[in-house]
Motif scaffolding. Structure first.
Motif, PDB file in Angstrom:
ATOM      1  N   TYR A 130      26.230  -4.891  -9.702  1.00 44.05           N
ATOM      2  CA  TYR A 130      25.990  -3.888  -8.429  1.00 44.05           C
ATOM      3  C   TYR A 130      25.636  -4.804  -7.210  1.00 44.05           C
ATOM      4  O   TYR A 130      25.945  -4.335  -6.200  1.00 44.05           O
ATOM      5  N   TYR A 131      25.107  -6.035  -7.530  1.00 43.44           N
ATOM      6  CA  TYR A 131      24.554  -6.657  -6.440  1.00 43.44           C
ATOM      7  C   TYR A 131      25.374  -7.602  -5.732  1.00 43.44           C
ATOM      8  O   TYR A 131      25.183  -8.399  -5.129  1.00 43.44           O
ATOM      9  N   LEU A 132      26.980  -7.636  -6.201  1.00 35.90           N
ATOM     10  CA  LEU A 132      27.699  -8.625  -5.922  1.00 35.90           C
ATOM     11  C   LEU A 132      27.804  -8.243  -4.130  1.00 35.90           C
ATOM     12  O   LEU A 132      27.969  -9.350  -3.329  1.00 35.90           O
ATOM     13  N   GLY A 133      27.810  -7.123  -3.808  1.00 35.46           N
ATOM     14  CA  GLY A 133      28.020  -6.812  -2.350  1.00 35.46           C
ATOM     15  C   GLY A 133      26.717  -7.381  -1.568  1.00 35.46           C
ATOM     16  O   GLY A 133      26.839  -7.668  -0.448  1.00 35.46           O
ATOM     17  N   ALA A 134      25.411  -7.326  -2.253  1.00 35.98           N
ATOM     18  CA  ALA A 134      24.370  -8.138  -1.707  1.00 35.98           C
ATOM     19  C   ALA A 134      24.486  -9.381  -1.466  1.00 35.98           C
ATOM     20  O   ALA A 134      24.287 -10.031  -0.316  1.00 35.98           O
ATOM     21  N   MET A 135      25.493 -10.032  -2.313  1.00 34.03           N
ATOM     22  CA  MET A 135      25.816 -11.714  -2.016  1.00 34.03           C
ATOM     23  C   MET A 135      26.628 -11.733  -0.961  1.00 34.03           C
ATOM     24  O   MET A 135      26.342 -12.788  -0.135  1.00 34.03           O
ATOM     25  N   PHE A 136      27.664 -10.804  -0.832  1.00 31.80           N
ATOM     26  CA  PHE A 136      28.580 -10.945   0.416  1.00 31.80           C
ATOM     27  C   PHE A 136      27.830 -10.810   1.257  1.00 31.80           C
ATOM     28  O   PHE A 136      28.025 -11.471   2.542  1.00 31.80           O
ATOM     29  N   LEU A 137      26.959  -9.740   1.496  1.00 29.67           N
ATOM     30  CA  LEU A 137      26.076  -9.530   2.981  1.00 29.67           C
ATOM     31  C   LEU A 137      25.078 -10.844   3.350  1.00 29.67           C
ATOM     32  O   LEU A 137      25.072 -11.064   4.141  1.00 29.67           O
ATOM     33  N   ASN A 138      24.552 -11.348   2.228  1.00 28.30           N
ATOM     34  CA  ASN A 138      23.725 -12.528   2.263  1.00 28.30           C
ATOM     35  C   ASN A 138      24.674 -13.689   2.869  1.00 28.30           C
ATOM     36  O   ASN A 138      24.150 -14.342   4.034  1.00 28.30           O
ATOM     37  N   PHE A 139      25.714 -13.987   2.408  1.00 33.29           N
ATOM     38  CA  PHE A 139      26.540 -14.895   3.076  1.00 33.29           C
ATOM     39  C   PHE A 139      27.129 -14.784   4.586  1.00 33.29           C
ATOM     40  O   PHE A 139      27.199 -15.422   5.089  1.00 33.29           O
ATOM     41  N   ILE A 140      27.365 -13.609   4.751  1.00 28.98           N
ATOM     42  CA  ILE A 140      27.881 -13.046   6.028  1.00 28.98           C
ATOM     43  C   ILE A 140      26.752 -13.425   6.985  1.00 28.98           C
ATOM     44  O   ILE A 140      26.990 -14.119   8.222  1.00 28.98           O
ATOM     45  N   ALA A 143      26.049 -17.051   7.146  1.00 30.46           N
ATOM     46  CA  ALA A 143      26.984 -17.969   7.989  1.00 30.46           C
ATOM     47  C   ALA A 143      26.956 -17.736   9.560  1.00 30.46           C
ATOM     48  O   ALA A 143      26.983 -18.500  10.288  1.00 30.46           O
ATOM     49  N   ILE A 144      26.790 -16.370   9.850  1.00 28.90           N
ATOM     50  CA  ILE A 144      26.646 -15.966  11.277  1.00 28.90           C
ATOM     51  C   ILE A 144      25.495 -16.442  12.027  1.00 28.90           C
ATOM     52  O   ILE A 144      25.465 -17.253  13.155  1.00 28.90           O
ATOM     53  N   LEU A 145      24.365 -16.355  11.430  1.00 34.18           N
ATOM     54  CA  LEU A 145      23.093 -17.083  12.029  1.00 34.18           C
ATOM     55  C   LEU A 145      23.177 -18.527  12.102  1.00 34.18           C
ATOM     56  O   LEU A 145      22.629 -19.117  13.013  1.00 34.18           O
ATOM     57  N   GLY A 151      21.358 -23.856   2.699  1.00 34.89           N
ATOM     58  CA  GLY A 151      21.151 -23.464   1.283  1.00 34.89           C
ATOM     59  C   GLY A 151      19.827 -22.733   1.302  1.00 34.89           C
ATOM     60  O   GLY A 151      19.577 -21.725   0.774  1.00 34.89           O
ATOM     61  N   ILE A 152      18.819 -23.437   2.094  1.00 33.32           N
ATOM     62  CA  ILE A 152      17.331 -22.825   2.155  1.00 33.32           C
ATOM     63  C   ILE A 152      17.363 -21.532   2.904  1.00 33.32           C
ATOM     64  O   ILE A 152      16.738 -20.632   2.579  1.00 33.32           O
ATOM     65  N   PHE A 153      18.248 -21.540   4.005  1.00 30.60           N
ATOM     66  CA  PHE A 153      18.171 -20.218   4.810  1.00 30.60           C
ATOM     67  C   PHE A 153      18.839 -19.256   3.936  1.00 30.60           C
ATOM     68  O   PHE A 153      18.255 -18.082   3.992  1.00 30.60           O
ATOM     69  N   SER A 154      19.910 -19.554   3.177  1.00 28.98           N
ATOM     70  CA  SER A 154      20.321 -18.577   2.365  1.00 28.98           C
ATOM     71  C   SER A 154      19.397 -17.902   1.243  1.00 28.98           C
ATOM     72  O   SER A 154      19.600 -16.780   1.121  1.00 28.98           O
ATOM     73  N   LEU A 155      18.882 -18.699   0.660  1.00 21.67           N
ATOM     74  CA  LEU A 155      17.687 -18.314  -0.049  1.00 21.67           C
ATOM     75  C   LEU A 155      16.584 -17.621   0.469  1.00 21.67           C
ATOM     76  O   LEU A 155      16.273 -16.742  -0.311  1.00 21.67           O
ATOM     77  N   ALA A 156      16.172 -17.965   1.405  1.00 20.35           N
ATOM     78  CA  ALA A 156      15.524 -17.175   2.202  1.00 20.35           C
ATOM     79  C   ALA A 156      15.691 -15.805   2.492  1.00 20.35           C
ATOM     80  O   ALA A 156      14.765 -14.855   2.386  1.00 20.35           O
ATOM     81  N   LEU A 157      16.903 -15.434   2.731  1.00 23.93           N
ATOM     82  CA  LEU A 157      17.516 -14.218   3.158  1.00 23.93           C
ATOM     83  C   LEU A 157      17.956 -13.325   1.879  1.00 23.93           C
ATOM     84  O   LEU A 157      18.307 -12.383   1.835  1.00 23.93           O
ATOM     85  N   MET A 158      17.975 -13.954   0.530  1.00 24.32           N
ATOM     86  CA  MET A 158      18.341 -13.299  -0.464  1.00 24.32           C
ATOM     87  C   MET A 158      17.646 -12.001  -0.755  1.00 24.32           C
ATOM     88  O   MET A 158      18.095 -10.969  -1.035  1.00 24.32           O
ATOM     89  N   ARG A 159      16.264 -11.988  -0.829  1.00 23.12           N
ATOM     90  CA  ARG A 159      15.415 -10.870  -1.179  1.00 23.12           C
ATOM     91  C   ARG A 159      15.621  -9.772  -0.201  1.00 23.12           C
ATOM     92  O   ARG A 159      15.782  -8.707  -0.502  1.00 23.12           O
ATOM     93  N   HIS A 160      16.034 -10.073   1.238  1.00 25.87           N
ATOM     94  CA  HIS A 160      16.230  -8.851   2.215  1.00 25.87           C
ATOM     95  C   HIS A 160      17.640  -8.259   1.985  1.00 25.87           C
ATOM     96  O   HIS A 160      17.940  -7.075   2.407  1.00 25.87           O
TER      97      HIS A 160
END
Length: 140
Positions: free
Chosen positions: A61-71, A74-76, A108-117
């Motif tokens: 279910y949260y595969l889309g959240a991983m894509f959202l996190n990546f996008i 990457a943009i930021l 990597g740290i930035f991506s982990l920080a955004l994971m929960r959101h």
């Protein structure tokens, strides 16, 4: 145009979309808006402690959240990199390899920080699109 979207969402019995986004940013249950989504730093609860809404609808279910996190990451990160190229003075005493590894660590740290959101936003948006009942297992 935003007025039409708001009126359509209220006709469908949904709150405004910006309310779903705000609730997702607060890391709260999309149903009752009180229960916390996470038990630990990266451990998500299986259901809301207040209203018993299940947070895991199906496998993957949260595969889309991983894509959202990546996008979002990457943009930021690209935006921050471009801004620093314009603003920061050229640092010539740091090798290209060290700068590369520093940016990789930052990413990597930035991506982990955004994971929960990103997980919370994914859940809130999905619940806004098609709410499901609390305490009832999802129909797959």
């Amino acid at each position: 145009m935003p007025l039409e979207v708001e009126s359509l969402s209220t006709k469908l019995g949904r709150p405004p979309f910006h309310d779903a986004l705000a609730n997702g940013m607060r890391l709260r249950c999309p149903n009752c808006k009180q229960g916390r989504l996470f038990a630990g730093l990266f451990q998500m609860k299986t259901e809301c402690p207040v209203c018993r809404l299940g947070y895991f609808r199906e496998s993957g279910y949260y595969l889309g959240a991983m894509f959202l996190n990546f996008i979002i990451s990457a943009i930021l990160i690209v935006a921050i990199y471009c801004l620093l190229l314009l603003v920061a003075p050229r640092i010539t005493d740091i090798s290209t390899n060290r700068r590369f590894f520093a940016w990789m660590a930052f990413a990597g740290i930035f991506s982990l920080a955004l994971m929960r959101h990103s997980y919370s936003l994914w859940l809130s948006i999905d619940y806004w699109i098609g709410p499901w009942n609390a305490g009832v297992p999802p129909q797959g």
